[in-house]
Write a protein that holds these residues in place. Structure first.
Motif, PDB file in Angstrom:
ATOM      1  N   PRO A  56       0.839  -1.322  -0.102  1.00  0.00           N
ATOM      2  CA  PRO A  56       0.019  -0.039   0.048  1.00  0.00           C
ATOM      3  C   PRO A  56       0.871   1.120   0.187  1.00  0.00           C
ATOM      4  CG  PRO A  56       0.085  -1.053   2.166  1.00  0.00           C
ATOM      5  CD  PRO A  56       0.994  -1.804   1.333  1.00  0.00           C
ATOM      6  N   VAL A  57       0.320   2.349  -0.363  1.00  0.00           N
ATOM      7  CA  VAL A  57       0.975   3.646  -0.089  1.00  0.00           C
ATOM      8  C   VAL A  57       0.996   4.050   1.393  1.00  0.00           C
ATOM      9  CG1 VAL A  57       0.569   6.100  -0.706  1.00  0.00           C
ATOM     10  CG2 VAL A  57       0.116   4.625  -2.466  1.00  0.00           C
ATOM     11  N   LEU A  58       1.904   4.413   1.880  1.00  0.00           N
ATOM     12  CA  LEU A  58       2.048   4.597   3.245  1.00  0.00           C
ATOM     13  C   LEU A  58       2.051   6.322   3.523  1.00  0.00           C
ATOM     14  CD1 LEU A  58       2.756   3.972   6.115  1.00  0.00           C
ATOM     15  CD2 LEU A  58       5.186   3.978   5.701  1.00  0.00           C
ATOM     16  N   VAL A  59       1.094   6.599   4.034  1.00  0.00           N
ATOM     17  CA  VAL A  59       0.797   8.137   4.203  1.00  0.00           C
ATOM     18  C   VAL A  59       1.144   8.312   5.698  1.00  0.00           C
ATOM     19  CG1 VAL A  59      -0.766  10.180   4.267  1.00  0.00           C
ATOM     20  CG2 VAL A  59      -1.030   8.060   2.695  1.00  0.00           C
ATOM     21  N   LEU A  60       2.411   9.059   6.049  1.00  0.00           N
ATOM     22  CA  LEU A  60       2.892   9.571   7.421  1.00  0.00           C
ATOM     23  C   LEU A  60       1.920  10.825   7.760  1.00  0.00           C
ATOM     24  CD1 LEU A  60       6.559   8.531   6.735  1.00  0.00           C
ATOM     25  CD2 LEU A  60       4.799   7.260   7.833  1.00  0.00           C
ATOM     26  N   PRO A  87       6.269  -0.420   0.893  1.00  0.00           N
ATOM     27  CA  PRO A  87       5.146   0.354   0.716  1.00  0.00           C
ATOM     28  C   PRO A  87       5.305   0.864  -0.913  1.00  0.00           C
ATOM     29  CG  PRO A  87       6.489   1.538   1.770  1.00  0.00           C
ATOM     30  CD  PRO A  87       7.233   0.330   2.137  1.00  0.00           C
ATOM     31  N   ALA A  88       4.360   0.731  -1.634  1.00  0.00           N
ATOM     32  CA  ALA A  88       4.631   1.461  -3.021  1.00  0.00           C
ATOM     33  C   ALA A  88       5.058   2.792  -3.269  1.00  0.00           C
ATOM     34  CB  ALA A  88       3.139   1.027  -3.580  1.00  0.00           C
ATOM     35  N   ALA A  89       4.744   3.543  -2.082  1.00  0.00           N
ATOM     36  CA  ALA A  89       5.234   4.820  -2.137  1.00  0.00           C
ATOM     37  C   ALA A  89       5.021   5.546  -0.607  1.00  0.00           C
ATOM     38  CB  ALA A  89       4.590   5.876  -2.805  1.00  0.00           C
ATOM     39  N   VAL A  90       5.822   6.384  -0.346  1.00  0.00           N
ATOM     40  CA  VAL A  90       5.593   7.113   1.121  1.00  0.00           C
ATOM     41  C   VAL A  90       5.220   8.504   0.593  1.00  0.00           C
ATOM     42  CG1 VAL A  90       6.740   7.659   3.326  1.00  0.00           C
ATOM     43  CG2 VAL A  90       7.140   5.254   2.395  1.00  0.00           C
ATOM     44  N   LEU A  91       4.154   8.986   1.499  1.00  0.00           N
ATOM     45  CA  LEU A  91       3.737  10.189   1.470  1.00  0.00           C
ATOM     46  C   LEU A  91       3.920  10.837   2.865  1.00  0.00           C
ATOM     47  CD1 LEU A  91       2.442  12.901   0.082  1.00  0.00           C
ATOM     48  CD2 LEU A  91      -0.105  11.665   0.638  1.00  0.00           C
ATOM     49  N   ALA A 114      14.685   2.474   4.527  1.00  0.00           N
ATOM     50  CA  ALA A 114      14.861   1.680   5.397  1.00  0.00           C
ATOM     51  C   ALA A 114      13.647   0.492   5.193  1.00  0.00           C
ATOM     52  CB  ALA A 114      14.479   1.785   6.874  1.00  0.00           C
ATOM     53  N   ALA A 115      12.263   1.135   4.519  1.00  0.00           N
ATOM     54  CA  ALA A 115      11.243   0.398   4.299  1.00  0.00           C
ATOM     55  C   ALA A 115      11.303  -0.267   2.971  1.00  0.00           C
ATOM     56  CB  ALA A 115      10.009   0.971   4.401  1.00  0.00           C
ATOM     57  N   ALA A 116      12.476   0.095   2.002  1.00  0.00           N
ATOM     58  CA  ALA A 116      12.736  -0.079   0.736  1.00  0.00           C
ATOM     59  C   ALA A 116      11.581   0.384  -0.379  1.00  0.00           C
ATOM     60  CB  ALA A 116      12.909  -1.801   0.567  1.00  0.00           C
TER      61      ALA A 116
END
Length: 296
Positions: A5-9, A60-64, A93-95
């Motif tokens: 999933p996209v990771l939204v911080l 994740p597919a991407a980090v926002l 770190a999460a690649a």
């Protein structure tokens, strides 16, 4: 490998609340929303750092990175750089193949160009918030140069996000006994801005995740096509869609910013098929309401 999933911080802020509503409404691939504190739609809690890695289902597919500070003194606003770098470290770190950082149209100096601002224009922001985001972008560029193995870093220079800007906050506070006061410019009419629907922001993030950029570092303006939207037109559109807002005019202060527009040539080149439903006041109001978290 199946993309995660996209990771939204930092998803508990104003933009994050809207995105949590926009994501399912736009029927997008999965997202995992993180915040320091639990809340509706928050799937991951705790500070940004190594402790979050064990809770991730996979890369994740991407980090926002939404985490940031919008007010306070220079020291408080400097947290924008620390939070961005923490997001970049976590993404590495999460690649994750790409980390998206939220910058702002406020990095451009009002009145310094007689056309919409391009990404290549010089940045001389007069406000502390714009200066802090400019410093964040510079730190992110240095980070990308020091990490040639990735992830790619893309700074999104966001237009006013409908429902999450100062007008959105004023709409939610407005009452018949305390109506919203909207600036009327000397020539008549309200200020005009490039606006961004939360639905379009969510779709753009997913488009980036599906085709991560190859460049180590980049910036892109992000807004609705079709030009600026006047704030009184947005209020009128909300009323037409069943959410009238009590408001009245006030004379704008001398030097009030009438217009602030973004050039979207690069956005169009990067995502020529990006579906946008928020162009114009009616579209922005509809998307604001569909996102739910920003309802007046």
């Amino acid at each position: 490998m199946t993309a995660g999933p996209v990771l939204v911080l930092g998803a508990s802020g104003r933009v994050g609340r809207l995105l949590r509503g926009a994501w399912p409404a736009a029927d997008l691939p999965p997202a995992l929303f993180q915040s320091r504190s639990p809340g509706a739609g928050i799937g991951l809690t705790g500070p940004i750092g190594p402790g979050l890695l064990a809770a991730l289902p996979g890369p994740p597919a991407a980090v926002l990175v939404l985490s940031g500070v919008t007010g306070g003194d220079e020291a408080a606003l400097a947290e924008n750089t620390r939070l961005a770098l923490a997001g970049l470290d976590l993404g590495a770190a999460a690649a994750a193949p790409v980390v998206l950082l939220c910058s702002t149209a406020a990095v451009y100096a009002p009145g310094s160009a007689d056309r919409p601002f391009r990404e290549t224009d010089g940045m001389l922001p007069p406000g502390a918030y714009g200066r802090a985001k400019r410093a964040m972008e510079a730190a992110a560029a240095d980070w990308a140069a020091a990490h040639p193995g990735g992830p790619a870093v893309l700074c999104l220079r966001l237009a006013n996000v409908a429902g999450a800007d100062m007008l959105g906050e004023a709409v939610r506070r407005a009452r018949p006994e305390a109506p919203l006061r909207l600036d009327r410019l000397p020539g008549g009419g309200a200020p005009r801005r490039s606006y961004l629907s939360p639905m379009t922001l969510a779709r753009a993030v997913c488009a980036i995740a599906a085709a991560p950029p190859r460049d180590g570092f980049g910036v892109v303006n992000l807004a609705e096509p079709g030009g600026e939207t006047a704030m009184d037109a947005l209020l009128a559109a909300l009323a037409q869609q069943g959410h009238p807002v009590p408001w009245s005019w006030r004379d704008a202060a001398p030097g009030a910013l009438a217009s602030h527009a973004l050039d979207l040539s690069r956005q169009a080149d990067l995502w020529p098929g990006l579906a946008t439903t928020g162009a114009g006041a009616a579209g922005l109001a509809a998307d604001w309401l569909r996102a739910g978290g920003g309802c007046p």
